[in-house]
Scaffold this motif. Structure first.
Motif, mmCIF file in Angstrom:
data_model
loop_
_atom_site.group_PDB
_atom_site.id
_atom_site.type_symbol
_atom_site.label_atom_id
_atom_site.label_comp_id
_atom_site.label_asym_id
_atom_site.label_seq_id
_atom_site.Cartn_x
_atom_site.Cartn_y
_atom_site.Cartn_z
ATOM 1 N N HIS A 291 12.732 -1.068 35.734
ATOM 2 C CA HIS A 291 13.977 -0.766 36.421
ATOM 3 C C HIS A 291 14.922 -1.926 36.144
ATOM 4 C CE1 HIS A 291 16.790 -0.377 39.833
ATOM 5 N NE2 HIS A 291 16.578 0.916 39.645
ATOM 6 N N ARG A 292 16.205 -1.655 36.172
ATOM 7 C CA ARG A 292 17.187 -2.685 35.863
ATOM 8 C C ARG A 292 17.043 -3.927 36.753
ATOM 9 N NH1 ARG A 292 20.807 -2.580 32.268
ATOM 10 N NH2 ARG A 292 20.566 -0.361 31.928
ATOM 11 N N SER A 293 16.579 -3.728 37.968
ATOM 12 C CA SER A 293 16.411 -4.860 38.889
ATOM 13 C C SER A 293 15.286 -5.804 38.461
ATOM 14 C CB SER A 293 16.142 -4.353 40.304
ATOM 15 O OG SER A 293 14.905 -3.660 40.357
ATOM 16 N N GLU A 294 14.453 -5.402 37.538
ATOM 17 C CA GLU A 294 13.320 -6.223 37.084
ATOM 18 C C GLU A 294 13.629 -7.070 35.851
ATOM 19 O OE1 GLU A 294 9.336 -3.931 37.779
ATOM 20 O OE2 GLU A 294 10.817 -2.557 36.881
ATOM 21 N N LEU A 295 14.828 -6.942 35.307
ATOM 22 C CA LEU A 295 15.127 -7.592 34.035
ATOM 23 C C LEU A 295 15.032 -9.113 34.103
ATOM 24 C CD1 LEU A 295 18.039 -5.440 32.594
ATOM 25 C CD2 LEU A 295 15.575 -5.230 32.244
ATOM 26 N N ARG A 296 15.520 -9.709 35.173
ATOM 27 C CA ARG A 296 15.438 -11.176 35.273
ATOM 28 C C ARG A 296 13.998 -11.658 35.296
ATOM 29 N NH1 ARG A 296 20.149 -12.731 39.624
ATOM 30 N NH2 ARG A 296 21.884 -12.385 38.199
ATOM 31 N N ARG A 297 13.151 -10.955 36.038
ATOM 32 C CA ARG A 297 11.743 -11.342 36.121
ATOM 33 C C ARG A 297 11.071 -11.230 34.752
ATOM 34 N NH1 ARG A 297 7.327 -8.430 36.081
ATOM 35 N NH2 ARG A 297 8.441 -6.505 36.530
ATOM 36 N N VAL A 298 11.335 -10.131 34.060
ATOM 37 C CA VAL A 298 10.728 -9.912 32.745
ATOM 38 C C VAL A 298 11.218 -10.967 31.760
ATOM 39 C CG1 VAL A 298 10.597 -8.306 30.801
ATOM 40 C CG2 VAL A 298 10.353 -7.454 33.135
ATOM 41 N N ALA A 299 12.511 -11.265 31.790
ATOM 42 C CA ALA A 299 13.062 -12.287 30.878
ATOM 43 C C ALA A 299 12.483 -13.655 31.195
ATOM 44 C CB ALA A 299 14.587 -12.298 30.971
ATOM 45 N N TYR A 300 12.329 -13.969 32.480
ATOM 46 C CA TYR A 300 11.749 -15.258 32.876
ATOM 47 C C TYR A 300 10.306 -15.353 32.380
ATOM 48 C CZ TYR A 300 10.017 -19.049 35.808
ATOM 49 O OH TYR A 300 9.436 -20.216 36.228
ATOM 50 N N GLU B 71 14.704 -24.075 24.344
ATOM 51 C CA GLU B 71 14.108 -22.909 23.690
ATOM 52 C C GLU B 71 13.791 -21.826 24.709
ATOM 53 O OE1 GLU B 71 12.633 -20.331 20.792
ATOM 54 O OE2 GLU B 71 13.994 -22.038 20.707
ATOM 55 N N ARG B 72 13.267 -22.206 25.872
ATOM 56 C CA ARG B 72 12.979 -21.218 26.914
ATOM 57 C C ARG B 72 14.252 -20.529 27.390
ATOM 58 N NH1 ARG B 72 8.403 -24.245 30.636
ATOM 59 N NH2 ARG B 72 6.662 -23.763 29.255
ATOM 60 N N TYR B 73 15.319 -21.298 27.552
ATOM 61 C CA TYR B 73 16.582 -20.706 27.986
ATOM 62 C C TYR B 73 17.122 -19.751 26.924
ATOM 63 C CZ TYR B 73 21.306 -20.103 29.692
ATOM 64 O OH TYR B 73 22.472 -19.553 30.132
ATOM 65 N N ARG B 74 16.986 -20.122 25.655
ATOM 66 C CA ARG B 74 17.436 -19.259 24.563
ATOM 67 C C ARG B 74 16.686 -17.930 24.578
ATOM 68 N NH1 ARG B 74 16.142 -17.355 20.015
ATOM 69 N NH2 ARG B 74 14.131 -18.365 19.920
ATOM 70 N N VAL B 75 15.381 -17.994 24.764
ATOM 71 C CA VAL B 75 14.579 -16.771 24.828
ATOM 72 C C VAL B 75 14.956 -15.949 26.049
ATOM 73 C CG1 VAL B 75 12.226 -15.884 25.147
ATOM 74 C CG2 VAL B 75 12.663 -17.680 23.480
ATOM 75 N N TYR B 76 15.179 -16.604 27.183
ATOM 76 C CA TYR B 76 15.581 -15.907 28.400
ATOM 77 C C TYR B 76 16.884 -15.153 28.174
ATOM 78 C CZ TYR B 76 17.276 -15.164 33.157
ATOM 79 O OH TYR B 76 17.769 -14.602 34.300
ATOM 80 N N ARG B 77 17.905 -15.835 27.621
ATOM 81 C CA ARG B 77 19.202 -15.200 27.393
ATOM 82 C C ARG B 77 19.091 -14.068 26.387
ATOM 83 N NH1 ARG B 77 21.857 -14.728 31.161
ATOM 84 N NH2 ARG B 77 23.165 -13.606 29.728
ATOM 85 N N GLN B 78 18.339 -14.266 25.317
ATOM 86 C CA GLN B 78 18.179 -13.229 24.299
ATOM 87 C C GLN B 78 17.508 -12.005 24.905
ATOM 88 O OE1 GLN B 78 15.998 -14.460 20.841
ATOM 89 N NE2 GLN B 78 16.204 -12.491 19.831
ATOM 90 N N GLU C 212 19.240 -8.303 25.246
ATOM 91 C CA GLU C 212 18.657 -7.131 24.597
ATOM 92 C C GLU C 212 18.272 -6.062 25.611
ATOM 93 O OE1 GLU C 212 15.460 -8.470 22.121
ATOM 94 O OE2 GLU C 212 16.800 -9.553 20.767
ATOM 95 N N MET C 213 17.652 -6.466 26.708
ATOM 96 C CA MET C 213 17.240 -5.480 27.703
ATOM 97 C C MET C 213 18.431 -4.955 28.503
ATOM 98 S SD MET C 213 13.622 -7.041 28.918
ATOM 99 C CE MET C 213 13.109 -5.543 29.705
ATOM 100 N N GLY C 214 19.451 -5.795 28.681
ATOM 101 C CA GLY C 214 20.653 -5.357 29.376
ATOM 102 C C GLY C 214 21.420 -4.302 28.594
ATOM 103 N N ALA C 215 21.228 -4.283 27.292
ATOM 104 C CA ALA C 215 21.908 -3.305 26.448
ATOM 105 C C ALA C 215 21.240 -1.925 26.509
ATOM 106 C CB ALA C 215 21.952 -3.796 25.005
ATOM 107 N N LEU C 216 20.025 -1.863 27.033
ATOM 108 C CA LEU C 216 19.323 -0.579 27.143
ATOM 109 C C LEU C 216 19.891 0.225 28.312
ATOM 110 C CD1 LEU C 216 15.636 -1.807 26.706
ATOM 111 C CD2 LEU C 216 17.113 -0.813 24.947
#
Length: 72
Positions: A56-65, A30-37, A41-45
């Protein structure tokens, strides 16, 4: 005459460990599913939309995690 007195407890412990392991796997999936989703979604912005969110785009992984850790 020898008798087994603790065979039930051993089975219950094994069953408990198996149940905990399955629950852990479900949480991780479930955590991985939320991370990927969140990443999708944020990568599409575009950069302007991310800037409007204060990101900033460089922060997306941290925010998703961080989002995935709030799930369970």
């Amino acid at each position: 005459m020898a008798a087994l007195t603790h065979s039930e407890n051993h089975d219950a412990t094994l069953l408990g460990r198996l149940t905990a392991w399955i629950a852990n796997v479900r949480v991780r999936i479930e955590r991985y599913r939320v991370y990927r989703q969140t990443m999708n979604e944020m990568g599409a912005l575009n950069n302007q939309e991310l800037a409007d969110l204060g990101l900033h785009r460089s922060e997306l992984r941290r925010v998703a995690y961080q989002a995935s850790r709030k799930v369970c």
